[in-house]
Design a protein around this motif. Structure first.
Motif, PDB file in Angstrom:
ATOM      1  N   PRO A 376       0.809  -1.225   0.000  1.00 33.96           N
ATOM      2  CA  PRO A 376       0.000   0.000   0.000  1.00 33.96           C
ATOM      3  C   PRO A 376       0.841   1.274   0.000  1.00 33.96           C
ATOM      4  O   PRO A 376       0.563   2.214  -0.750  1.00 33.96           O
ATOM      5  N   THR A 377       1.886   1.305   0.824  1.00 31.42           N
ATOM      6  CA  THR A 377       2.751   2.492   0.849  1.00 31.42           C
ATOM      7  C   THR A 377       3.543   2.606  -0.442  1.00 31.42           C
ATOM      8  O   THR A 377       3.684   3.703  -1.003  1.00 31.42           O
ATOM      9  N   LEU A 378       4.060   1.493  -0.940  1.00 29.31           N
ATOM     10  CA  LEU A 378       4.843   1.527  -2.169  1.00 29.31           C
ATOM     11  C   LEU A 378       4.006   2.039  -3.337  1.00 29.31           C
ATOM     12  O   LEU A 378       4.506   2.796  -4.179  1.00 29.31           O
ATOM     13  N   ALA A 379       2.752   1.647  -3.421  1.00 28.27           N
ATOM     14  CA  ALA A 379       1.879   2.119  -4.505  1.00 28.27           C
ATOM     15  C   ALA A 379       1.771   3.640  -4.483  1.00 28.27           C
ATOM     16  O   ALA A 379       1.828   4.297  -5.541  1.00 28.27           O
ATOM     17  N   GLN A 380       1.639   4.204  -3.288  1.00 23.69           N
ATOM     18  CA  GLN A 380       1.532   5.660  -3.175  1.00 23.69           C
ATOM     19  C   GLN A 380       2.862   6.335  -3.498  1.00 23.69           C
ATOM     20  O   GLN A 380       2.885   7.414  -4.117  1.00 23.69           O
ATOM     21  N   MET A 381       3.957   5.723  -3.114  1.00 23.27           N
ATOM     22  CA  MET A 381       5.269   6.296  -3.403  1.00 23.27           C
ATOM     23  C   MET A 381       5.538   6.329  -4.913  1.00 23.27           C
ATOM     24  O   MET A 381       6.065   7.318  -5.443  1.00 23.27           O
ATOM     25  N   ILE A 382       5.172   5.256  -5.607  1.00 20.20           N
ATOM     26  CA  ILE A 382       5.356   5.223  -7.061  1.00 20.20           C
ATOM     27  C   ILE A 382       4.467   6.265  -7.721  1.00 20.20           C
ATOM     28  O   ILE A 382       4.894   7.004  -8.621  1.00 20.20           O
ATOM     29  N   ARG A 383       3.236   6.364  -7.260  1.00 20.77           N
ATOM     30  CA  ARG A 383       2.300   7.358  -7.799  1.00 20.77           C
ATOM     31  C   ARG A 383       2.844   8.779  -7.650  1.00 20.77           C
ATOM     32  O   ARG A 383       2.708   9.612  -8.558  1.00 20.77           O
ATOM     33  N   ASP A 384       3.478   9.054  -6.514  1.00 20.08           N
ATOM     34  CA  ASP A 384       3.958  10.405  -6.223  1.00 20.08           C
ATOM     35  C   ASP A 384       5.405  10.638  -6.655  1.00 20.08           C
ATOM     36  O   ASP A 384       5.987  11.679  -6.316  1.00 20.08           O
ATOM     37  N   ASP A 385       6.000   9.665  -7.362  1.00 20.73           N
ATOM     38  CA  ASP A 385       7.359   9.785  -7.881  1.00 20.73           C
ATOM     39  C   ASP A 385       8.363  10.054  -6.752  1.00 20.73           C
ATOM     40  O   ASP A 385       9.237  10.915  -6.862  1.00 20.73           O
ATOM     41  N   GLN A 386       8.241   9.294  -5.670  1.00 24.07           N
ATOM     42  CA  GLN A 386       9.131   9.445  -4.525  1.00 24.07           C
ATOM     43  C   GLN A 386      10.408   8.619  -4.709  1.00 24.07           C
ATOM     44  O   GLN A 386      10.508   7.774  -5.602  1.00 24.07           O
ATOM     45  N   ASP A 387      11.371   8.859  -3.840  1.00 22.64           N
ATOM     46  CA  ASP A 387      12.618   8.086  -3.828  1.00 22.64           C
ATOM     47  C   ASP A 387      12.302   6.638  -3.441  1.00 22.64           C
ATOM     48  O   ASP A 387      11.795   6.379  -2.348  1.00 22.64           O
ATOM     49  N   LEU A 388      12.613   5.691  -4.315  1.00 27.00           N
ATOM     50  CA  LEU A 388      12.267   4.294  -4.094  1.00 27.00           C
ATOM     51  C   LEU A 388      13.464   3.446  -3.665  1.00 27.00           C
ATOM     52  O   LEU A 388      13.388   2.215  -3.682  1.00 27.00           O
ATOM     53  N   THR A 389      14.535   4.084  -3.256  1.00 22.53           N
ATOM     54  CA  THR A 389      15.776   3.377  -2.957  1.00 22.53           C
ATOM     55  C   THR A 389      15.596   2.281  -1.917  1.00 22.53           C
ATOM     56  O   THR A 389      15.963   1.118  -2.125  1.00 22.53           O
ATOM     57  N   ARG A 390      15.035   2.640  -0.761  1.00 27.46           N
ATOM     58  CA  ARG A 390      14.932   1.663   0.337  1.00 27.46           C
ATOM     59  C   ARG A 390      13.958   0.536  -0.022  1.00 27.46           C
ATOM     60  O   ARG A 390      14.201  -0.626   0.293  1.00 27.46           O
ATOM     61  N   MET A 391      12.885   0.873  -0.689  1.00 22.76           N
ATOM     62  CA  MET A 391      11.926  -0.148  -1.106  1.00 22.76           C
ATOM     63  C   MET A 391      12.563  -1.107  -2.120  1.00 22.76           C
ATOM     64  O   MET A 391      12.404  -2.332  -2.015  1.00 22.76           O
ATOM     65  N   ALA A 392      13.268  -0.568  -3.095  1.00 24.11           N
ATOM     66  CA  ALA A 392      13.903  -1.423  -4.112  1.00 24.11           C
ATOM     67  C   ALA A 392      14.934  -2.348  -3.466  1.00 24.11           C
ATOM     68  O   ALA A 392      15.059  -3.522  -3.835  1.00 24.11           O
ATOM     69  N   PHE A 393      15.668  -1.834  -2.498  1.00 22.46           N
ATOM     70  CA  PHE A 393      16.645  -2.654  -1.783  1.00 22.46           C
ATOM     71  C   PHE A 393      15.950  -3.799  -1.048  1.00 22.46           C
ATOM     72  O   PHE A 393      16.410  -4.954  -1.075  1.00 22.46           O
ATOM     73  N   LEU A 394      14.825  -3.510  -0.389  1.00 21.95           N
ATOM     74  CA  LEU A 394      14.079  -4.548   0.326  1.00 21.95           C
ATOM     75  C   LEU A 394      13.687  -5.680  -0.616  1.00 21.95           C
ATOM     76  O   LEU A 394      13.856  -6.866  -0.281  1.00 21.95           O
ATOM     77  N   PHE A 395      13.187  -5.345  -1.792  1.00 26.63           N
ATOM     78  CA  PHE A 395      12.750  -6.394  -2.720  1.00 26.63           C
ATOM     79  C   PHE A 395      13.940  -7.208  -3.225  1.00 26.63           C
ATOM     80  O   PHE A 395      13.847  -8.427  -3.389  1.00 26.63           O
ATOM     81  N   ALA A 396      15.054  -6.546  -3.457  1.00 28.41           N
ATOM     82  CA  ALA A 396      16.251  -7.273  -3.897  1.00 28.41           C
ATOM     83  C   ALA A 396      16.759  -8.208  -2.799  1.00 28.41           C
ATOM     84  O   ALA A 396      17.176  -9.339  -3.078  1.00 28.41           O
ATOM     85  N   VAL A 397      16.709  -7.747  -1.556  1.00 32.11           N
ATOM     86  CA  VAL A 397      17.147  -8.591  -0.435  1.00 32.11           C
ATOM     87  C   VAL A 397      16.202  -9.773  -0.255  1.00 32.11           C
ATOM     88  O   VAL A 397      16.646 -10.904  -0.012  1.00 32.11           O
ATOM     89  N   TYR A 398      14.913  -9.517  -0.374  1.00 29.45           N
ATOM     90  CA  TYR A 398      13.940 -10.600  -0.225  1.00 29.45           C
ATOM     91  C   TYR A 398      14.163 -11.673  -1.287  1.00 29.45           C
ATOM     92  O   TYR A 398      14.144 -12.874  -0.990  1.00 29.45           O
ATOM     93  N   ARG A 399      14.409 -11.263  -2.526  1.00 29.29           N
ATOM     94  CA  ARG A 399      14.688 -12.235  -3.583  1.00 29.29           C
ATOM     95  C   ARG A 399      15.944 -13.043  -3.252  1.00 29.29           C
ATOM     96  O   ARG A 399      15.963 -14.274  -3.380  1.00 29.29           O
ATOM     97  N   HIS A 400      16.996 -12.359  -2.812  1.00 26.65           N
ATOM     98  CA  HIS A 400      18.246 -13.043  -2.501  1.00 26.65           C
ATOM     99  C   HIS A 400      18.038 -14.049  -1.366  1.00 26.65           C
ATOM    100  O   HIS A 400      18.546 -15.178  -1.407  1.00 26.65           O
TER     101      HIS A 400
END
Length: 479
Positions: A376-400
């Motif tokens: 839910p928070t990520l959807a709003q961040m993408i909509r508002d063109d926010q800095d996605l650095t920490r979110m992108a890192f979380l997804f990469a770590v989860y995959r690893h």
């Protein structure tokens, strides 16, 4: 050691609540509140009939039965103080696979006025993409076709309510105590969908005889290991087969919508309100999301206890920046709540060495947690063109974490994802990292359509594989 004994006799208590799921959280939270109210001698009709449907609960069931359903709860403050409560609020205990008819009869009983639930986020059987109830699940299909021999919570509740309707025993409230946004609405969707598919007459009765209040629950409660049991019993001087321990913080906010009456829990600290939305959003978006955020990088850095991970300045800064920069803009403060103070208390709670929560517990069942806490928070961040650095890192770590199952120290591990689908397995095994973004847990947001997210995510996937989590995380914090 401060030991708080029961001041009531369980034999004189009437079960007014039937609760599915007698795990540690229920026994540290809802049963604790019930115990506090039962200490007041004019509230003896609100005991708990616990129900287990899972064979994995066998040790808890055996232990509780061996000690007349009593157990100890050790409440641990961050300053090292401990209070031991002797809990007797669970006055009956039924096991669905042993005696299903006893569970059904209890639901139908006029004395039961609330059915409460801690069945985990994934237990509501809703499709993560559509939000619809999954009717073609094998166990659900069985229960739809064989109502007299249910296996799932939906089958048991339907058959119990059917008997209740026929006996004229009045309405009842179904109260979810799971970490879900609008958990009452979620429970209503799940149970109503099942019953509409099985029995239209019962569905009509439910519409005017069953309420589903939303609630927000909060208390950090670790799993209990054999070493914990030995330690807790040594500290209390009580030989308890199934002790529980937790932090001293506790909160329960409930929408006041009980068709058959409710306990006076407000006398013991529960907050009743007309709308729990702001409390839910704050807790899920800050506490639960931060738990998910810190869990995978902490585990891959080699930490196994949350308080130890929080002594790592990179982890601590990562969590603090996530709360301040990513989440706070999307969290309206509930009445009389200071978000800055709330976030500081969260950091202190995560760092509580007296509780020493397990990182593995936070990692467990990420597929059910991401849709509720992160998306839910990520959807709003993408909509508002926010800095996605920490979110992108979380997804990469989860995959690893899921793909390689080895931490930065070289320690191998096995993950626990009970709701992982065959389609998810294929995406995980793909060597194209972007395929992972199609995981069932992420489908509420079109992640591949966000170029900035995909670009950052891909950089972190490569960085983690080549340099490890620790070095990649540091590069985020000090860029």
């Amino acid at each position: 050691m401060n030991i708080i004994e029961n001041r009531y006799k369980s034999e004189g208590v009437i079960s007014g609540i039937l609760h599915f799921g007698v795990g540690n959280f229920h026994r540290a939270h809802q049963a604790y509140y019930a115990n506090e109210l039962l200490m007041r001698h004019d509230h003896q009709d609100w005991g708990i009939c616990g129900v287990s449907l899972m064979k994995t609960d066998a040790k808890i069931i055996e232990g509780l039965r061996a000690q007349n359903l009593n157990y100890t709860l050790t409440v641990c403050a961050s300053n090292g103080d401990k209070r031991v409560h002797q809990i007797g609020a669970i006055t009956e205990l039924l096991v669905g696979y042993e005696d299903p008819q006893a569970v059904i009869a209890k639901i139908a009983s006029k004395s039961i006025r609330i059915i409460s639930l801690t069945i985990t986020e994934g237990g509501y059987n809703l499709d993560k993409e559509t939000g619809e109830f999954i009717l073609n699940n094998e166990n659900i299909s069985h229960d739809l076709q064989h109502p007299n021999t249910p296996a799932t919570v939906f089958g048991f509740v339907a058959e119990g309510l059917r008997a209740r309707m026929r006996q004229g025993n009045g309405g009842i409230t179904i109260l979810s105590c799971d970490n879900l946004q609008h958990n009452g609405h979620t429970a209503q969707k799940a149970f109503t969908s099942f019953i509409q598919a099985q029995d239209s007459e019962l569905a009509d009765w439910m519409s005017s005889h069953v309420t589903f209040p939303n609630s927000m629950v909060d208390r950090i409660t670790p799993s209990t290991t054999p070493a914990d049991i030995e330690r807790l019993n040594q500290n209390s001087g009580i030989q308890d087969l199934v002790p529980v321990y937790c932090e001293d913080f506790i909160q329960w906010v409930i929408e006041d919508d009980f068709v058959a009456g409710r306990p006076a829990w407000d006398l013991v600290g529960v907050q009743f309100t007309d709308d729990v939305s702001a409390f839910e959003n704050m807790k899920l978006s800050l506490l639960n999301a931060s738990h998910t955020l810190l869990s995978y990088p902490s585990f891959l850095k080699g930490y196994r206890a949350v308080d130890q991970a929080m002594q790592d300045q990179d982890i601590r800064t990562f969590v603090q920046e996530f709360m301040d920069k990513d989440v706070t803009p999307y969290v309206p403060a509930p009445p009389d709540t200071d978000l800055t103070e709330y976030k500081q208390i969260l950091i202190e709670r995560f760092s509580n060495s007296a509780v020493s929560d397990q990182v593995s517990r936070l990692c467990f069942d990420g597929i059910s947690k991401f849709p509720v806490y992160i998306m839910p928070t990520l959807a709003q961040m993408i909509r508002d063109d926010q800095d996605l650095t920490r979110m992108a890192f979380l997804f990469a770590v989860y995959r690893h974490y899921l793909k390689y199952q080895v931490d930065d120290t070289g320690q191998a591990f096995v993950f626990a994802e009970p709701w992982l689908t065959p389609e998810d397995q294929l995406l995980l095994h793909s060597e194209n990292p972007v395929d992972f973004l199609g995981f069932s847990a992420f489908k509420s947001v079109q992640l591949k359509a966000s170029d900035s997210f995909v670009e950052s995510y891909h950089i972190f996937v490569v960085g983690i594989k080549e340099h490890g989590v620790a070095k990649t995380l540091s590069s985020i914090l000090f860029r």
